[in-house]
Design an enzyme around this catalytic site. Structure first.
Site, PDB file in Angstrom:
ATOM      1  N   ARG A 121      27.429  26.698  57.381  1.00  0.00           N
ATOM      2  CA  ARG A 121      27.049  28.010  57.956  1.00  0.00           C
ATOM      3  C   ARG A 121      27.630  28.245  59.347  1.00  0.00           C
ATOM      4  NH1 ARG A 121      22.058  26.730  55.580  1.00  0.00           N
ATOM      5  NH2 ARG A 121      21.874  27.771  53.569  1.00  0.00           N
ATOM      6  N   LYS A 143      39.067  37.233  64.267  1.00  0.00           N
ATOM      7  CA  LYS A 143      39.227  37.627  62.867  1.00  0.00           C
ATOM      8  C   LYS A 143      39.778  36.433  62.107  1.00  0.00           C
ATOM      9  CE  LYS A 143      40.063  42.594  62.998  1.00  0.00           C
ATOM     10  NZ  LYS A 143      41.053  43.643  62.672  1.00  0.00           N
ATOM     11  N   GLU A 185      54.656  41.830  67.528  1.00  0.00           N
ATOM     12  CA  GLU A 185      53.272  42.047  67.986  1.00  0.00           C
ATOM     13  C   GLU A 185      53.224  42.225  69.507  1.00  0.00           C
ATOM     14  OE1 GLU A 185      50.726  42.426  65.927  1.00  0.00           O
ATOM     15  OE2 GLU A 185      51.063  41.227  64.120  1.00  0.00           O
ATOM     16  N   LYS A 227      44.624  42.270  74.473  1.00  0.00           N
ATOM     17  CA  LYS A 227      43.804  42.043  73.282  1.00  0.00           C
ATOM     18  C   LYS A 227      42.376  41.690  73.683  1.00  0.00           C
ATOM     19  CE  LYS A 227      43.291  40.316  68.750  1.00  0.00           C
ATOM     20  NZ  LYS A 227      43.887  39.790  67.544  1.00  0.00           N
ATOM     21  N   GLU A 237      35.531  46.079  65.405  1.00  0.00           N
ATOM     22  CA  GLU A 237      36.398  47.192  65.005  1.00  0.00           C
ATOM     23  C   GLU A 237      35.646  48.411  64.507  1.00  0.00           C
ATOM     24  OE1 GLU A 237      40.101  45.857  63.309  1.00  0.00           O
ATOM     25  OE2 GLU A 237      40.342  47.777  62.300  1.00  0.00           O
ATOM     26  N   ARG A 241      39.270  48.913  68.621  1.00  0.00           N
ATOM     27  CA  ARG A 241      40.040  47.748  68.161  1.00  0.00           C
ATOM     28  C   ARG A 241      41.068  48.131  67.098  1.00  0.00           C
ATOM     29  NH1 ARG A 241      38.066  41.489  66.937  1.00  0.00           N
ATOM     30  NH2 ARG A 241      40.133  40.802  66.333  1.00  0.00           N
ATOM     31  N   ASN A 245      45.973  47.776  65.288  1.00  0.00           N
ATOM     32  CA  ASN A 245      46.627  47.863  63.982  1.00  0.00           C
ATOM     33  C   ASN A 245      47.813  48.820  63.987  1.00  0.00           C
ATOM     34  OD1 ASN A 245      44.841  46.079  62.674  1.00  0.00           O
ATOM     35  ND2 ASN A 245      43.317  47.702  62.560  1.00  0.00           N
ATOM     36  N   HIS A 248      50.473  48.605  61.365  1.00  0.00           N
ATOM     37  CA  HIS A 248      50.011  47.701  60.313  1.00  0.00           C
ATOM     38  C   HIS A 248      49.765  48.384  58.963  1.00  0.00           C
ATOM     39  CE1 HIS A 248      49.700  44.880  63.566  1.00  0.00           C
ATOM     40  NE2 HIS A 248      49.202  43.936  62.804  1.00  0.00           N
ATOM     41  N   HIS A 252      51.533  46.411  56.276  1.00  0.00           N
ATOM     42  CA  HIS A 252      50.838  45.728  55.179  1.00  0.00           C
ATOM     43  C   HIS A 252      51.327  46.223  53.822  1.00  0.00           C
ATOM     44  CE1 HIS A 252      47.125  44.340  57.720  1.00  0.00           C
ATOM     45  NE2 HIS A 252      48.145  43.519  57.810  1.00  0.00           N
ATOM     46  N   HIS A 266      55.265  38.920  58.423  1.00  0.00           N
ATOM     47  CA  HIS A 266      54.231  39.845  58.895  1.00  0.00           C
ATOM     48  C   HIS A 266      54.682  40.629  60.135  1.00  0.00           C
ATOM     49  CE1 HIS A 266      50.268  41.400  59.861  1.00  0.00           C
ATOM     50  NE2 HIS A 266      50.408  40.914  61.073  1.00  0.00           N
TER      51      HIS A 266
HETATM   52  N1  LIG Z   1      43.517  36.978  62.777  1.00  0.00           N
HETATM   53  C1  LIG Z   1      44.235  37.916  63.338  1.00  0.00           C
HETATM   54  O1  LIG Z   1      43.748  38.677  64.191  1.00  0.00           O
HETATM   55  C2  LIG Z   1      45.652  38.062  62.946  1.00  0.00           C
HETATM   56  C3  LIG Z   1      46.508  38.874  63.715  1.00  0.00           C
HETATM   57  C4  LIG Z   1      47.853  38.933  63.358  1.00  0.00           C
HETATM   58  C5  LIG Z   1      48.333  38.214  62.277  1.00  0.00           C
HETATM   59  N2  LIG Z   1      47.476  37.438  61.556  1.00  0.00           N
HETATM   60  C6  LIG Z   1      47.957  36.649  60.421  1.00  0.00           C
HETATM   61  O2  LIG Z   1      48.873  35.680  60.918  1.00  0.00           O
HETATM   62  C7  LIG Z   1      49.737  35.277  59.854  1.00  0.00           C
HETATM   63  C8  LIG Z   1      51.144  35.176  60.362  1.00  0.00           C
HETATM   64  O3  LIG Z   1      51.172  34.226  61.393  1.00  0.00           O
HETATM   65  P1  LIG Z   1      52.519  33.461  61.786  1.00  0.00           P
HETATM   66  O4  LIG Z   1      53.620  34.431  61.917  1.00  0.00           O
HETATM   67  O5  LIG Z   1      52.195  32.587  62.909  1.00  0.00           O
HETATM   68  O6  LIG Z   1      52.856  32.674  60.441  1.00  0.00           O
HETATM   69  P2  LIG Z   1      52.765  31.137  60.010  1.00  0.00           P
HETATM   70  O7  LIG Z   1      51.490  30.546  60.410  1.00  0.00           O
HETATM   71  O8  LIG Z   1      53.120  31.133  58.571  1.00  0.00           O
HETATM   72  O9  LIG Z   1      53.937  30.469  60.845  1.00  0.00           O
HETATM   73  C9  LIG Z   1      55.273  30.847  60.608  1.00  0.00           C
HETATM   74  C10 LIG Z   1      56.158  29.639  60.294  1.00  0.00           C
HETATM   75  O10 LIG Z   1      56.421  28.943  61.497  1.00  0.00           O
HETATM   76  C11 LIG Z   1      56.151  27.550  61.327  1.00  0.00           C
HETATM   77  N3  LIG Z   1      55.759  27.067  62.644  1.00  0.00           N
HETATM   78  C12 LIG Z   1      54.588  27.253  63.269  1.00  0.00           C
HETATM   79  N4  LIG Z   1      54.648  26.795  64.525  1.00  0.00           N
HETATM   80  C13 LIG Z   1      55.889  26.275  64.692  1.00  0.00           C
HETATM   81  C14 LIG Z   1      56.555  25.653  65.770  1.00  0.00           C
HETATM   82  N5  LIG Z   1      55.980  25.534  66.972  1.00  0.00           N
HETATM   83  N6  LIG Z   1      57.826  25.236  65.570  1.00  0.00           N
HETATM   84  C15 LIG Z   1      58.440  25.409  64.385  1.00  0.00           C
HETATM   85  N7  LIG Z   1      57.864  26.008  63.336  1.00  0.00           N
HETATM   86  C16 LIG Z   1      56.595  26.438  63.481  1.00  0.00           C
HETATM   87  C17 LIG Z   1      55.088  27.497  60.273  1.00  0.00           C
HETATM   88  O11 LIG Z   1      55.077  26.259  59.616  1.00  0.00           O
HETATM   89  C18 LIG Z   1      55.523  28.628  59.346  1.00  0.00           C
HETATM   90  O12 LIG Z   1      56.504  28.186  58.466  1.00  0.00           O
HETATM   91  C19 LIG Z   1      49.556  36.311  58.762  1.00  0.00           C
HETATM   92  O13 LIG Z   1      48.817  35.733  57.714  1.00  0.00           O
HETATM   93  C20 LIG Z   1      48.755  37.417  59.419  1.00  0.00           C
HETATM   94  O14 LIG Z   1      47.918  38.104  58.520  1.00  0.00           O
HETATM   95  C21 LIG Z   1      46.156  37.349  61.871  1.00  0.00           C
END
Ligand SMILES: NC(=O)c1ccc[n+]([C@@H]2O[C@H](COP(=O)([O-])OP(=O)(O)OC[C@H]3O[C@@H](n4cnc5c(N)ncnc54)[C@H](O)[C@@H]3O)[C@@H](O)[C@H]2O)c1
Length: 369
Positions: A121, A143, A185, A227, A237, A241, A245, A248, A252, A266
């Site tokens: 939990r 999130k 971003e 942020k 949101e 907030r 987006n 987005h 998306h 993304h």
């Molecule tokens: N929670 C939120 O508020 C929020 C906001 C924006 C995006 N997101 C989510 O984030 C995700 C995308 O995140 P991302 O772009 O970080 O993708 P990811 O986590 O897939 O990382 C991208 C790639 O980089 C590699 N990687 C990570 N760190 C590295 C490093 N230091 N050196 C070399 N390689 C590295 C990873 O293994 C992966 O292959 C999506 O699922 C999206 O929906 C969430």
């Protein structure tokens, strides 16, 4: 290099985001004050583990560490790997008062944060974001969640981290494509609410891409400040907030249309989505043509994807894209909500975008492919 500190003001759930070079080497000292016993469970992915897990173990010093490395990539953010993670945490006897560490990009942060939210939990977790996207966006704000066959991020929970450690040095190993996707971003923050930051990015974006640590730290800090302020005012949101987006709704839909594959990351979808959102704003008479042109010029100058033509392979037609947009979480009472802008740094939420204007934009954008 000095460490910047941004506080996310959320009352009893307030926490610090620390940003700077060399934070990994002192992770133990940073995290220890949060611990009841000197032990953490780390969730990471295989790529990050191979590059940086040993350094995290060293940095944790006297804090013992057990780690689970999941496959890298968006496909990990689903039920099978969530189940695996939660069961692993239970098998590792992670107790209610223990701490989970999310060590990776947004995929790991979202999944590990959600696992922490549902484990017993709710256990506390620390984010150590390793991508630019995760440092400026996904690690802050609470999130968490996974994707469904019905769409992205449709299963999840608000669960704030207890601390975020953004070590700028970790970005040195990030492939250029992932760095630029994260930059999508960063630009978003300037576009939605800080025209001076956007100007600064126009000047310093190339140095950021080339690896200038001070510029990277400044860009991450400003993004996190923006942020944090928005999240503090509207955690779940209900209103403001939603501005985060920007780009987005389009992004998306494009990610969905390309199957969440390597065809479109993304942050790339967000960048194209920002360009489309400004184009839409111009078509609605909210801003002059110079505004979307300037947005596109900066994205182009950074070598980013800007147009639908930059996405390899087939895309669905305008009506199918509009149907994908309707799946967006921002739909309320069946009405699509868009983030539009009266200028750079002047975004707002709008629920009245006529379908024919949106369709016209998509027809033109698709025809240019
Ligand atoms: N929670 C939120 O508020 C929020 C906001 C924006 C995006 N997101 C989510 O984030 C995700 C995308 O995140 P991302 O772009 O970080 O993708 P990811 O986590 O897939 O990382 C991208 C790639 O980089 C590699 N990687 C990570 N760190 C590295 C490093 N230091 N050196 C070399 N390689 C590295 C990873 O293994 C992966 O292959 C999506 O699922 C999206 O929906 C969430």
């Amino acid at each position: 290099m000095s460490v910047e500190q941004v506080r996310v003001e959320l009352g009893a759930r307030a926490y610090e985001v620390r940003i700077g070079a060399g934070l990994l080497a002192r992770a133990g000292a940073e995290i220890a004050p949060l611990l009841r016993r000197p032990r953490v469970a780390v969730i990471t992915d295989e790529t990050v583990a191979a590059l940086h897990l040993d350094r995290l173990r060293e940095g944790l010093g006297g804090v013992a560490m057990t780690a689970l490395a999941l496959p890298a990539g968006e496909a990990t953010k689903g039920w099978p790997q969530l189940t695996r993670t939660v069961e692993w945490l239970l098998a590792e006897r992670i107790e209610r008062s223990d701490l989970v560490v999310a060590f990776g990009g947004g995929v790991i942060g979202d999944l590990a944060g959600f696992a922490a939210a549902v484990l017993r939990r709710g256990v506390r977790f620390v984010q150590i974001p390793t991508t630019l996207l995760a440092q400026v966006d996904s690690s802050v704000g609470g999130k968490t969640g996974i994707n469904s066959a019905h769409g992205k991020n449709l299963i999840g929970a608000f669960h704030q981290p207890s601390l975020v450690l953004a070590d700028i040095d970790l970005l040195a190993t990030l492939p250029p494509r992932d760095l630029l996707a994260g930059y999508g971003e960063v630009v978003k923050y300037g576009l939605l609410g800080d025209a001076r930051f956007f100007e600064w990015l126009e000047r310093h974006g190339p140095a950021l891409a080339a690896g200038d640590t001070a510029v990277r730290a400044r860009a991450v800090t400003r993004s996190v400040e923006m942020k944090a302020a928005i999240v503090a005012r509207d955690e779940t949101e209900e209103g403001e907030r939603a501005l985060l987006n920007l780009g987005h709704t389009f992004g998306h839909a494009l990610e969905s249309a390309t199957g969440y594959s390597a065809r479109l990351l993304h942050g790339e979808g967000v960048a194209i989505g920002c360009a489309l959102a400004f184009e839409l704003s111009q078509r609605l008479g909210l801003c002059s043509q110079e505004v979307p042109s300037r947005v596109r010029a900066h994205l182009r100058a950074m070598g980013m994807k800007v147009d639908l033509a930059d996405i390899a392979g087939d895309l669905p037609g305008p009506d199918a894209l509009m149907a994908l947009m309707a799946q967006d979480k921002k739909v309320r009472d069946g009405q699509l909500r868009f983030i539009l802008a009266r200028g750079i740094g002047e975004a707002f939420v709008s629920a009245d975008v006529p379908a024919d204007v949106l369709r016209g934009l998509l027809v033109t954008a698709l025809a240019a492919r």
